[in-house]
Write an enzyme that holds these catalytic residues in place. Sequence first.
Site, PDB file in Angstrom:
ATOM      1  N   ASN A   7       0.860  -1.179   0.000  1.00  0.00           N
ATOM      2  CA  ASN A   7       0.000   0.000   0.000  1.00  0.00           C
ATOM      3  C   ASN A   7       0.903   1.237   0.000  1.00  0.00           C
ATOM      4  O   ASN A   7       1.449   1.616   1.027  1.00  0.00           O
ATOM      5  CB  ASN A   7      -0.878  -0.039   1.260  1.00  0.00           C
ATOM      6  CG  ASN A   7      -1.836   1.129   1.344  1.00  0.00           C
ATOM      7  OD1 ASN A   7      -1.773   2.062   0.539  1.00  0.00           O
ATOM      8  ND2 ASN A   7      -2.718   1.088   2.332  1.00  0.00           N
ATOM      9  N   ARG A  91      -2.500  -1.801  -3.527  1.00  0.00           N
ATOM     10  CA  ARG A  91      -3.611  -0.858  -3.419  1.00  0.00           C
ATOM     11  C   ARG A  91      -3.323   0.300  -4.376  1.00  0.00           C
ATOM     12  O   ARG A  91      -2.234   0.869  -4.340  1.00  0.00           O
ATOM     13  CB  ARG A  91      -3.711  -0.341  -1.984  1.00  0.00           C
ATOM     14  CG  ARG A  91      -4.842   0.626  -1.815  1.00  0.00           C
ATOM     15  CD  ARG A  91      -4.974   1.077  -0.384  1.00  0.00           C
ATOM     16  NE  ARG A  91      -6.084   2.003  -0.264  1.00  0.00           N
ATOM     17  CZ  ARG A  91      -6.352   2.685   0.829  1.00  0.00           C
ATOM     18  NH1 ARG A  91      -5.612   2.533   1.902  1.00  0.00           N
ATOM     19  NH2 ARG A  91      -7.377   3.500   0.874  1.00  0.00           N
ATOM     20  N   HIS A 180     -11.982   4.660  -0.682  1.00  0.00           N
ATOM     21  CA  HIS A 180     -12.114   3.709   0.438  1.00  0.00           C
ATOM     22  C   HIS A 180     -12.888   2.468  -0.014  1.00  0.00           C
ATOM     23  O   HIS A 180     -13.497   1.778   0.801  1.00  0.00           O
ATOM     24  CB  HIS A 180     -12.898   4.315   1.630  1.00  0.00           C
ATOM     25  CG  HIS A 180     -12.160   5.342   2.401  1.00  0.00           C
ATOM     26  ND1 HIS A 180     -12.780   6.436   2.941  1.00  0.00           N
ATOM     27  CD2 HIS A 180     -10.863   5.433   2.755  1.00  0.00           C
ATOM     28  CE1 HIS A 180     -11.889   7.172   3.583  1.00  0.00           C
ATOM     29  NE2 HIS A 180     -10.713   6.588   3.480  1.00  0.00           N
ATOM     30  N   ARG A 241      -8.869  17.669   5.227  1.00  0.00           N
ATOM     31  CA  ARG A 241      -9.611  17.978   3.992  1.00  0.00           C
ATOM     32  C   ARG A 241     -10.946  18.635   4.320  1.00  0.00           C
ATOM     33  O   ARG A 241     -11.625  18.230   5.272  1.00  0.00           O
ATOM     34  CB  ARG A 241      -9.880  16.697   3.193  1.00  0.00           C
ATOM     35  CG  ARG A 241      -8.664  16.192   2.457  1.00  0.00           C
ATOM     36  CD  ARG A 241      -8.912  14.825   1.838  1.00  0.00           C
ATOM     37  NE  ARG A 241      -8.095  13.822   2.464  1.00  0.00           N
ATOM     38  CZ  ARG A 241      -8.254  12.511   2.328  1.00  0.00           C
ATOM     39  NH1 ARG A 241      -9.219  12.040   1.587  1.00  0.00           N
ATOM     40  NH2 ARG A 241      -7.456  11.680   2.944  1.00  0.00           N
ATOM     41  N   GLU A 384      -8.398  -3.744   5.111  1.00  0.00           N
ATOM     42  CA  GLU A 384      -8.174  -3.544   3.678  1.00  0.00           C
ATOM     43  C   GLU A 384      -7.105  -4.505   3.152  1.00  0.00           C
ATOM     44  O   GLU A 384      -7.209  -5.010   2.035  1.00  0.00           O
ATOM     45  CB  GLU A 384      -7.766  -2.096   3.412  1.00  0.00           C
ATOM     46  CG  GLU A 384      -8.937  -1.148   3.608  1.00  0.00           C
ATOM     47  CD  GLU A 384      -8.525   0.295   3.804  1.00  0.00           C
ATOM     48  OE1 GLU A 384      -7.893   0.598   4.835  1.00  0.00           O
ATOM     49  OE2 GLU A 384      -8.825   1.112   2.932  1.00  0.00           O
TER      50      GLU A 384
END
Length: 397
Positions: A7, A91, A180, A241, A384
């Site tokens: 990842n 990923r 996601h 964000r 994940e």
Amino acid sequence: MKILVINCGSSSLKYQLMDMEDESIIGKGLVERIGIPGSRIIHKVDGQEDYVVEEPMENHKDAIKYVFDALTHEKYGIVKSLDEITGIGHRVLHGGEKLSEPVIVTEEVKEIIRDHIKFGPLHNPGNLMGIEACEEIVPGKPNVAVFDTAFHQTMPDYVYMYPIPYEYYKKYAIRKYGFHGTSHKYISYRLPEIMGVDREDMNFVSLHLGNGSSLAAIRKGKVFDTSMGLTPLEGLEMGTRSGNVDPTVVTFLMEQENLTPQQMNEILNKKSGALGVSGLSSDFRDLEDAAHEGHERAELALDMFIIRVKRFLGAYIAELDGCDAIAFTGGIGENSKTIRHLVCKNLEHIGIELDQEKNDVRGKEALISTENSKVKIYVVPTNEELMIARDTKSLIS
Ligand code: AMP
């Protein structure tokens, strides 16, 4: 079968080697500060001391070399040779419209990743470099790309289109993609398992609340709507964000402050959200502590976060034609009983009733709603890496 999951973040890289016979973790690690002074790899195996190397690493290719060195290290290694690894799952942030499933990496797939650097400038370059480094260092080993956008490709057009002139969709593929995806997909399998129902027979809202946050409305195992958009900037207030703002805020600020698009992007992605509002921290633990001690702007940032989560939750329950459950995941969703409590507060009238005692859990699977709650509330820690490893296994088997 051993699968390596990689990842690559913008300046970091996480990896995990998994034994797919029992889905256990053989070892894992992290490379930090790639391309920044102070690069280092921390390699972790249960029951032994961490192996740490601090060396300059210019880019993700350098980092991958250190990962393979650590995996095969005389003393700290976890495989005798890289031949023991059957495949590598990567990923990847943005796969655009063409990729709705994990895929074996080909030249065409790499071209798609390259083509979407425009929408994922912080992640797609590192993702691609990670793949290319693996191709070079262990040639012939299958690489699988698992896209954050892929699971959301089931959204209908009237959900993913933006109401701007249609020609911009045709010209630039500007639309909602969602992110996601791997986390929401994991929850979409795990939650029905926990509840003992078929995933085709239930609708639920997945709340991934972490440093980045997104909600997904999942109808019969498929995403119907999600809160992130063309990029991971849309939707909720996040650590740094902004999430949704009136688009005029952007053009007004650019004019007033004489900002370039790049500077504006930096403000919205890195200096806004909970950090921008509180002026204190992007970390929700810090904010909860500060708010507790009377820090007004930390409290404001938290209140703003909660109302936005409620806003999307309410909207998605309305969109789902009946909602059986909601599931909290991500660093905040899994760990913060306070935030779960505040999100669910006063929602009894729409069938959401939290049990305060059951809600007193951290980081483990739990049913946290009352017996009477029409909508069941769960905590489901995301995984994940496992999802990527499973997808990789099924593609290369
Ligand atoms: P993630 O991006 O999923 O790793 O989540 C990171 C976020 O989870 C950070 O803002 C952390 O402060 C937050 N977090 C982790 N543990 C807790 C906790 N016990 N209470 C509140 N927030 C937490």
